[in-house]
Motif scaffolding. Structure first.
Motif, PDB file in Angstrom:
ATOM      1  N   GLY A 105       6.344  15.840   7.707  1.00 21.25           N
ATOM      2  CA  GLY A 105       5.883  16.941   8.539  1.00 21.25           C
ATOM      3  C   GLY A 105       4.646  17.625   7.977  1.00 21.25           C
ATOM      4  N   GLY A 106       4.250  17.244   6.783  1.00 20.93           N
ATOM      5  CA  GLY A 106       3.029  17.773   6.204  1.00 20.93           C
ATOM      6  C   GLY A 106       3.120  19.221   5.759  1.00 20.93           C
ATOM      7  N   LEU A 107       1.973  19.768   5.442  1.00 20.62           N
ATOM      8  CA  LEU A 107       1.885  21.137   4.948  1.00 20.62           C
ATOM      9  C   LEU A 107       2.373  22.150   5.976  1.00 20.62           C
ATOM     10  CD1 LEU A 107       1.005  23.054   2.713  1.00 20.62           C
ATOM     11  CD2 LEU A 107      -1.285  23.033   3.704  1.00 20.62           C
ATOM     12  N   GLU A 108       2.124  21.882   7.241  1.00 21.10           N
ATOM     13  CA  GLU A 108       2.555  22.822   8.283  1.00 21.10           C
ATOM     14  C   GLU A 108       4.058  23.061   8.210  1.00 21.10           C
ATOM     15  OE1 GLU A 108       2.615  23.258  13.137  1.00 21.10           O
ATOM     16  OE2 GLU A 108       1.518  21.613  12.232  1.00 21.10           O
ATOM     17  N   GLU A 159       8.993  26.139   6.730  1.00 21.13           N
ATOM     18  CA  GLU A 159      10.308  26.197   6.093  1.00 21.13           C
ATOM     19  C   GLU A 159      10.372  27.271   5.014  1.00 21.13           C
ATOM     20  OE1 GLU A 159      11.251  22.271   4.776  1.00 21.13           O
ATOM     21  OE2 GLU A 159      11.318  21.492   6.824  1.00 21.13           O
ATOM     22  N   GLY A 160       9.270  28.011   4.828  1.00 19.36           N
ATOM     23  CA  GLY A 160       9.262  29.116   3.881  1.00 19.36           C
ATOM     24  C   GLY A 160       9.039  28.708   2.436  1.00 19.36           C
ATOM     25  N   ARG A 161       8.540  27.506   2.222  1.00 21.52           N
ATOM     26  CA  ARG A 161       8.300  27.038   0.860  1.00 21.52           C
ATOM     27  C   ARG A 161       7.048  27.706   0.285  1.00 21.52           C
ATOM     28  NH1 ARG A 161      12.225  23.262  -0.392  1.00 21.52           N
ATOM     29  NH2 ARG A 161      12.961  22.166   1.451  1.00 21.52           N
ATOM     30  N   THR A 216       3.454  28.593  -1.403  1.00 18.74           N
ATOM     31  CA  THR A 216       2.090  28.079  -1.351  1.00 18.74           C
ATOM     32  C   THR A 216       1.192  28.985  -2.178  1.00 18.74           C
ATOM     33  OG1 THR A 216       1.549  29.365   0.621  1.00 18.74           O
ATOM     34  CG2 THR A 216       2.359  27.128   0.980  1.00 18.74           C
ATOM     35  N   GLU A 217       0.014  28.513  -2.462  1.00 20.50           N
ATOM     36  CA  GLU A 217      -1.007  29.329  -3.085  1.00 20.50           C
ATOM     37  C   GLU A 217      -2.198  29.317  -2.152  1.00 20.50           C
ATOM     38  OE1 GLU A 217      -1.965  28.130  -7.025  1.00 20.50           O
ATOM     39  OE2 GLU A 217       0.124  27.999  -7.625  1.00 20.50           O
ATOM     40  N   GLY A 218      -2.895  30.415  -2.040  1.00 20.79           N
ATOM     41  CA  GLY A 218      -4.039  30.426  -1.152  1.00 20.79           C
ATOM     42  C   GLY A 218      -4.654  31.794  -1.027  1.00 20.79           C
ATOM     43  N   ARG A 219      -5.525  31.915  -0.053  1.00 26.05           N
ATOM     44  CA  ARG A 219      -6.282  33.145   0.125  1.00 26.05           C
ATOM     45  C   ARG A 219      -5.533  34.208   0.901  1.00 26.05           C
ATOM     46  NH1 ARG A 219     -11.119  29.685   2.290  1.00 26.05           N
ATOM     47  NH2 ARG A 219      -9.450  29.401   3.749  1.00 26.05           N
ATOM     48  N   ARG A 220      -4.564  33.834   1.684  1.00 26.90           N
ATOM     49  CA  ARG A 220      -3.893  34.837   2.507  1.00 26.90           C
ATOM     50  C   ARG A 220      -2.411  34.496   2.638  1.00 26.90           C
ATOM     51  NH1 ARG A 220      -7.286  31.783   6.201  1.00 26.90           N
ATOM     52  NH2 ARG A 220      -5.946  30.331   7.271  1.00 26.90           N
ATOM     53  N   PRO A 221      -1.563  35.495   2.762  1.00 28.29           N
ATOM     54  CA  PRO A 221      -0.146  35.210   2.989  1.00 28.29           C
ATOM     55  C   PRO A 221       0.064  34.716   4.416  1.00 28.29           C
ATOM     56  CG  PRO A 221      -0.534  37.566   2.995  1.00 28.29           C
ATOM     57  CD  PRO A 221      -1.839  36.910   2.629  1.00 28.29           C
ATOM     58  N   ILE A 222       0.989  33.816   4.576  1.00 31.59           N
ATOM     59  CA  ILE A 222       1.277  33.252   5.890  1.00 31.59           C
ATOM     60  C   ILE A 222       2.751  33.473   6.197  1.00 31.59           C
ATOM     61  CG2 ILE A 222       1.371  31.140   7.253  1.00 31.59           C
ATOM     62  CD1 ILE A 222      -0.935  30.095   5.547  1.00 31.59           C
ATOM     63  N   ASP A 223       3.035  34.015   7.357  1.00 36.35           N
ATOM     64  CA  ASP A 223       4.406  34.197   7.811  1.00 36.35           C
ATOM     65  C   ASP A 223       4.854  32.889   8.463  1.00 36.35           C
ATOM     66  OD1 ASP A 223       6.810  34.873   8.962  1.00 36.35           O
ATOM     67  OD2 ASP A 223       5.991  36.426  10.266  1.00 36.35           O
ATOM     68  N   PRO A 224       5.839  32.191   7.893  1.00 36.15           N
ATOM     69  CA  PRO A 224       6.249  30.907   8.445  1.00 36.15           C
ATOM     70  C   PRO A 224       6.730  30.980   9.891  1.00 36.15           C
ATOM     71  CG  PRO A 224       7.445  31.389   6.410  1.00 36.15           C
ATOM     72  CD  PRO A 224       6.576  32.567   6.719  1.00 36.15           C
ATOM     73  N   GLU A 225       7.222  32.114  10.308  1.00 31.54           N
ATOM     74  CA  GLU A 225       7.724  32.252  11.676  1.00 31.54           C
ATOM     75  C   GLU A 225       6.605  32.272  12.714  1.00 31.54           C
ATOM     76  OE1 GLU A 225      10.979  32.196  12.505  1.00 31.54           O
ATOM     77  OE2 GLU A 225      11.353  31.846  10.384  1.00 31.54           O
TER      78      GLU A 225
END
Length: 62
Positions: free
Chosen positions: A30-33, A38-40, A42-51
């Motif tokens: 299913g890849g990174l998406e 699934e709430g796993r 990540t590291e990055g520039r912005r927080p992402i809400d999995p929902e």
């Protein structure tokens, strides 16, 4: 390892090569998406809400 396309087997082939070199690997179906949805972690520039994440939020769309 992950691929984004439904018929992609690049992650499987890459994982096999790394495993043959003695590395521990996991294939992310299913890849990174789906990893993010699934709430796993990540590291990055912005927080992402999995929902509410969209492919663009994940950097998957240009």
């Amino acid at each position: 390892m992950y691929c984004w396309g439904p018929a992609c087997n690049g992650s499987t082939r890459g994982a096999m090569k790394l495993a043959a070199l003695g590395r521990e690997v996991k294939e992310m179906i299913g890849g990174l998406e789906y990893w993010v949805r699934e709430g796993r972690p990540t590291e990055g520039r912005r927080p992402i809400d999995p929902e509410t994440a969209t492919p663009a939020d994940l950097g998957l769309v240009r």
